[in-house]
Design a protein around this motif. Structure first.
Motif, PDB file in Angstrom:
ATOM      1  N   ARG A   1      -8.579   6.698   4.170  1.00 41.86           N
ATOM      2  CA  ARG A   1      -7.828   7.526   3.241  1.00 41.86           C
ATOM      3  C   ARG A   1      -7.256   6.690   2.106  1.00 41.86           C
ATOM      4  O   ARG A   1      -6.819   5.560   2.297  1.00 41.86           O
ATOM      5  N   LYS A   2      -7.250   7.280   0.933  1.00 41.97           N
ATOM      6  CA  LYS A   2      -6.649   6.618  -0.225  1.00 41.97           C
ATOM      7  C   LYS A   2      -5.131   6.603  -0.099  1.00 41.97           C
ATOM      8  O   LYS A   2      -4.476   5.601  -0.425  1.00 41.97           O
ATOM      9  N   ILE A   3      -4.568   7.698   0.404  1.00 42.69           N
ATOM     10  CA  ILE A   3      -3.127   7.821   0.586  1.00 42.69           C
ATOM     11  C   ILE A   3      -2.851   7.962   2.079  1.00 42.69           C
ATOM     12  O   ILE A   3      -3.439   8.813   2.750  1.00 42.69           O
ATOM     13  N   GLY A   4      -1.960   7.147   2.613  1.00 42.56           N
ATOM     14  CA  GLY A   4      -1.639   7.222   4.030  1.00 42.56           C
ATOM     15  C   GLY A   4      -2.412   6.183   4.830  1.00 42.56           C
ATOM     16  O   GLY A   4      -3.061   5.285   4.281  1.00 42.56           O
ATOM     17  N   ALA A   5      -2.334   6.330   6.157  1.00 49.61           N
ATOM     18  CA  ALA A   5      -2.959   5.352   7.048  1.00 49.61           C
ATOM     19  C   ALA A   5      -4.477   5.450   6.996  1.00 49.61           C
ATOM     20  O   ALA A   5      -5.042   6.543   7.008  1.00 49.61           O
ATOM     21  N   SER A   6      -5.136   4.300   6.955  1.00 54.29           N
ATOM     22  CA  SER A   6      -6.595   4.227   6.961  1.00 54.29           C
ATOM     23  C   SER A   6      -7.063   3.977   8.387  1.00 54.29           C
ATOM     24  O   SER A   6      -6.764   2.933   8.969  1.00 54.29           O
TER      25      SER A   6
ATOM     26  N   SER B   1      -3.482   4.371  -4.728  1.00 55.76           N
ATOM     27  CA  SER B   1      -4.161   3.969  -3.492  1.00 55.76           C
ATOM     28  C   SER B   1      -3.331   2.965  -2.698  1.00 55.76           C
ATOM     29  O   SER B   1      -2.904   1.934  -3.228  1.00 55.76           O
ATOM     30  N   TYR B   2      -3.104   3.261  -1.412  1.00 55.93           N
ATOM     31  CA  TYR B   2      -2.377   2.347  -0.538  1.00 55.93           C
ATOM     32  C   TYR B   2      -3.122   1.014  -0.392  1.00 55.93           C
ATOM     33  O   TYR B   2      -2.515  -0.057  -0.382  1.00 55.93           O
ATOM     34  N   SER B   3      -4.442   1.095  -0.266  1.00 60.38           N
ATOM     35  CA  SER B   3      -5.250  -0.111  -0.045  1.00 60.38           C
ATOM     36  C   SER B   3      -5.210  -1.024  -1.258  1.00 60.38           C
ATOM     37  O   SER B   3      -5.067  -2.251  -1.126  1.00 60.38           O
ATOM     38  N   LEU B   4      -5.324  -0.451  -2.450  1.00 63.18           N
ATOM     39  CA  LEU B   4      -5.290  -1.261  -3.663  1.00 63.18           C
ATOM     40  C   LEU B   4      -3.917  -1.896  -3.845  1.00 63.18           C
ATOM     41  O   LEU B   4      -3.800  -3.073  -4.204  1.00 63.18           O
ATOM     42  N   GLN B   5      -2.878  -1.128  -3.599  1.00 61.12           N
ATOM     43  CA  GLN B   5      -1.527  -1.678  -3.710  1.00 61.12           C
ATOM     44  C   GLN B   5      -1.312  -2.800  -2.695  1.00 61.12           C
ATOM     45  O   GLN B   5      -0.706  -3.838  -3.009  1.00 61.12           O
ATOM     46  N   ALA B   6      -1.833  -2.612  -1.479  1.00 64.65           N
ATOM     47  CA  ALA B   6      -1.714  -3.641  -0.450  1.00 64.65           C
ATOM     48  C   ALA B   6      -2.451  -4.904  -0.863  1.00 64.65           C
ATOM     49  O   ALA B   6      -1.940  -6.024  -0.700  1.00 64.65           O
ATOM     50  N   LEU B   7      -3.647  -4.747  -1.406  1.00 64.55           N
ATOM     51  CA  LEU B   7      -4.438  -5.899  -1.834  1.00 64.55           C
ATOM     52  C   LEU B   7      -3.724  -6.674  -2.939  1.00 64.55           C
ATOM     53  O   LEU B   7      -3.631  -7.910  -2.895  1.00 64.55           O
ATOM     54  N   LEU B   8      -3.204  -5.969  -3.934  1.00 63.29           N
ATOM     55  CA  LEU B   8      -2.514  -6.625  -5.045  1.00 63.29           C
ATOM     56  C   LEU B   8      -1.266  -7.364  -4.566  1.00 63.29           C
ATOM     57  O   LEU B   8      -1.000  -8.497  -4.980  1.00 63.29           O
ATOM     58  N   ASN B   9      -0.505  -6.732  -3.682  1.00 62.86           N
ATOM     59  CA  ASN B   9       0.717  -7.365  -3.190  1.00 62.86           C
ATOM     60  C   ASN B   9       0.411  -8.576  -2.308  1.00 62.86           C
ATOM     61  O   ASN B   9       1.138  -9.581  -2.338  1.00 62.86           O
ATOM     62  N   MET B  10      -0.649  -8.492  -1.516  1.00 56.18           N
ATOM     63  CA  MET B  10      -1.033  -9.649  -0.693  1.00 56.18           C
ATOM     64  C   MET B  10      -1.441 -10.822  -1.571  1.00 56.18           C
ATOM     65  O   MET B  10      -1.114 -11.980  -1.274  1.00 56.18           O
TER      66      MET B  10
END
Length: 710
Positions: A249-254, A586-595
């Motif tokens: 999912r783009k939003i929420g848990a994958s 996107s949660y995943s994109l935000q997570a990647l950028l922050n990491m």
């Protein structure tokens, strides 16, 4: 050099003591508040009333929902770490100013420190049992409180009108188990962070805390596995197994990211069980690196906002791991090796005088010519005070890696130079041997190594500092006579008779598999001197003289840089898209950028501090005369080493053949108001000694296990 007046030193020490007490008090207040928040979070009162108000006041265009999580969950433990670094730095100054005195006192809580023998948990104290029970109680409370709240709001979990209530219950249980697993993951990395101020604040070392990491690891993977299984069963019962398992999912848990993370975790978990770990250590060692992928996909699974909840421990671990990596890039200057006939070698490294470590410290060693990936921990047998320019470790051939090392060094044509990388040394912030009237050390085989470091340190304190040191009884069990040569290492390779006559030392050596002394001529000790290599350098501290201050600076500065860059990213890139609605970007994109921002901030800060201190150390070494700098490497020992220790210790050493020591009889008969009992050896030996100390046969026995086996 002009000495400071006693009154001035006393006043300075008093101010430092007050400042340390204040810092420790503040740390306790923050930690108690943090634990209180963990307890309050699952309650309906917090979820319904306090959390919305807190989020309303911390939700900004710079940090979004992450601001609340960082403030409440990440910030407190990092503040404790920084304050702890300052506390430990002041402790070093206080120790330098005062004379490292230790008060012999009987704590009213000493009974809580007595060992309790647990079949599955190993040797633990009543204090550890109490903390474990309280931690499990926290997990049970959190599970029950969340279950109660979620059942009151079950409509949130029902995904279709025809879905039966009991099926939704599976989803609720699976969701709650995931939350409980996150609490275990929150504390998982603290015990294995070698360069951290958190463990020394508690009087612990990473080696002594490995068992806590093992406990937490098993609980974490059990809960996460149950979390995944409940969801799989739930999806299967609602005829959505394939679609849900392939959902990113783009939003929420994958779900896909969570499944991948769990698979990496299971691959890591399987190899940690003792039967597999002991028989296939290399498999265990290599699969443990799967934690990197486990964490990455865990972040993709839940998003970076939720990851901030368990970020503190992992953040400190990343700093430690980066500093260890930087240190290991420089090969250590190996000066010599002493070859013992019992398949044992003593490696002697050059070190800078500024590198100080406590007795029982350990160091991780890597020999690229044997294996580029394998790192093995060994106890340091030297004393940084008695041997200011040498650091020694004892390695006994007990596996494939150690066997290859021994063969390489003991061959008729040994190597002239051996490249060795090291990490460490790591050890307790302070030791407490002087608080005892007597020390009884029980060792088996190569377990004598940490006791050698203690004896050498006590020799220095007795001779140089004129401190009253406890008498020592060393009980060593060996399989055969050749292993008796390990006793030759009790004294350093230079100045072997230095101060030993003033030390009350008695050695009882037991040879268990031979009935009488062997008459054949024993192989003497052999010393190999290695050629110097310009690419090698003496072992030194990662962060210079003020390592604790630098560690606190790295922790605080790197996190500030991360917050600034993350705030700019959120404000000028993410916020214009989602306006804090949390349902657009996107949660995943935000997570990647922050990491990426997190890794860059750590890399820049830690590397900069490391290189700055290395530059300062190089300049200091250049200022020394060549004779002083190279004295360790170019001046061979003038006397035969194998005879001196025997001459110095012959009057105090008794040999026993064909039997094991009667540990109960020996320990119970020890006199003195406080007898410290240290044991390092096989598991059965450690358990026997712990049983004796905890049985109540003698109230003056204080047990301390110094085993470093995993």
């Amino acid at each position: 050099m002009e000495e400071k007046p006693v009154a001035s030193v006393s006043s300075s020490n008093g101010k430092i003591r007050v400042l340390r007490t204040s810092i420790l008090g503040l740390v306790i207040i923050i930690f108690v508040g943090y634990i209180f928040m963990l307890i309050m979070k699952p309650s309906s009162t917090y979820i319904s009333h306090f959390e919305p108000k807190i989020r309303a006041h911390t939700n900004s265009s710079f940090f979004g929902a992450q601001g609340t999580t960082i403030l409440m969950d990440t910030f407190p433990m990092l503040v404790i770490s920084v304050l702890g670094s300052l506390y430990l730095h002041l402790g070093i100054k206080y120790k330098d100013g005062a004379e490292s005195r230790e008060i012999k006192s009987k704590s009213i809580l000493s009974s809580w420190k007595r060992p309790v023998i647990m079949k599955w948990l190993g040797i633990v104290s009543w204090t550890e049992i109490s903390i474990l029970v309280m931690f499990i109680a926290l997990l049970v409370w959190t599970f029950s409180a969340y279950m109660h709240y979620f059942f009151q709001h079950m409509a949130f979990f029902i995904e279709s009108e025809n879905e039966k209530r009991w099926k939704s219950t599976l989803s609720i249980i699976g969701f709650t188990l995931g939350i409980i697993g996150n609490i275990c993951l929150l504390f998982l990395f603290f015990p294995v962070t070698r360069t951290s101020s958190v463990l020394p604040l508690l009087g612990l070392t990473s080696e002594a805390s490995i068992k806590y990491h093992i406990w937490l690891g098993h609980m974490t993977m059990f809960l996460f596995t149950a979390h995944g299984l409940f969801y799989i069963v739930y999806w299967a019962l609602t005829d959505r197994l394939v679609s849900k398992m392939l959902e990113w999912r783009k939003i929420g848990a994958s779900n896909v990211a969570g499944e991948i993370s769990l698979l990496f975790g299971l691959g890591l978990w399987v190899t940690t069980f003792p039967r597999i770990r002991r028989k296939m250590f290399e498999l265990f060692f290599y699969t443990h690196y799967l934690y990197i992928f486990f964490i990455i996909f865990f972040v993709f699974h839940l998003g970076f906002n939720y990851f901030c909840y368990m970020l503190p421990g992992f953040y400190l671990f990343m700093i430690d791991r980066l500093l260890r990596f930087l240190q290991s890039r420089q090969c250590a200057q190996l000066v010599s090796a002493r070859i013992l006939p019992c398949n044992t070698v003593e490696l002697n490294f050059a070190k800078t005088k500024g590198l100080n470590y406590t007795a029982t410290s350990i160091m991780f060693i890597n020999v690229p010519s044997i294996s580029k990936l394998q790192w093995h921990p060994y106890t340091i047998s030297s004393s940084s005070n008695l041997e200011p320019e040498v650091l020694s470790v004892i390695i006994k051939s007990e596996g494939s890696w150690t066997q290859k090392l021994y063969e390489k060094l003991a061959s008729p044509f040994p190597v002239e130079h051996l490249s060795v990388s090291v990490e460490g040394p790591y050890g307790p912030a302070s030791t407490h041997f002087l608080r005892h009237d007597k020390l009884v050390m029980v060792t088996g085989g190569s377990g004598i190594a940490p006791c050698i470091s203690i004896i050498r340190e006590l020799i220095f304190m007795n001779s140089t500092m004129k401190s009253k040191t406890p008498s020592i009884l060393l009980i060593s069990a060996f399989k055969n006579s050749s292993e008796l040569t390990m006793l030759n290492l009790l004294l350093p390779s230079s100045n072997a008779s230095y101060g030993v006559s003033n030390l009350e030392l008695q050695v009882e050596a037991y040879v268990t598999r031979e009935l009488e002394p062997q008459i054949e001529k024993s192989t003497p000790l052999r010393t190999i001197w290695f050629k110097a290599n310009t690419s090698d350098a003496p072992i030194s501290t990662n962060l210079g003289k003020f390592s604790w201050l630098w560690l606190g600076l790295i922790t605080s500065l790197s996190f500030i840089i991360f917050l600034l860059t993350m705030g700019l990213l959120t404000r000028f890139y993410i916020y214009p898209i989602d306006h804090n609605s949390f349902m657009v970007f996107s949660y995943s994109l935000q997570a990647l950028l922050n990491m990426l921002l997190l890794c860059i901030s750590l890399l820049v800060t830690a590397t900069g501090a490391f290189l700055w201190n290395k530059k300062q150390q190089i300049e200091e070494l250049k200022g020394l005369s060549p004779k002083l700098h190279n004295s360790v490497a170019v001046n061979p020992i003038e006397q035969e080493l194998e005879s001196l220790p025997q001459q110095c210790l012959s009057k105090t050493t008794k040999l026993h053949y064909g039997r094991r020591p009667d540990l109960r009889g020996i320990l119970v008969e020890q006199e003195g108001s406080s007898v410290g009992v240290l044991v390092c050896g096989p598991k059965s030996m450690r358990h026997d000694v712990a049983n004796i100390c905890s049985s109540g046969s003698a109230d003056n026995l204080h047990f301390e296990s110094i085993s470093f086996s995993w």
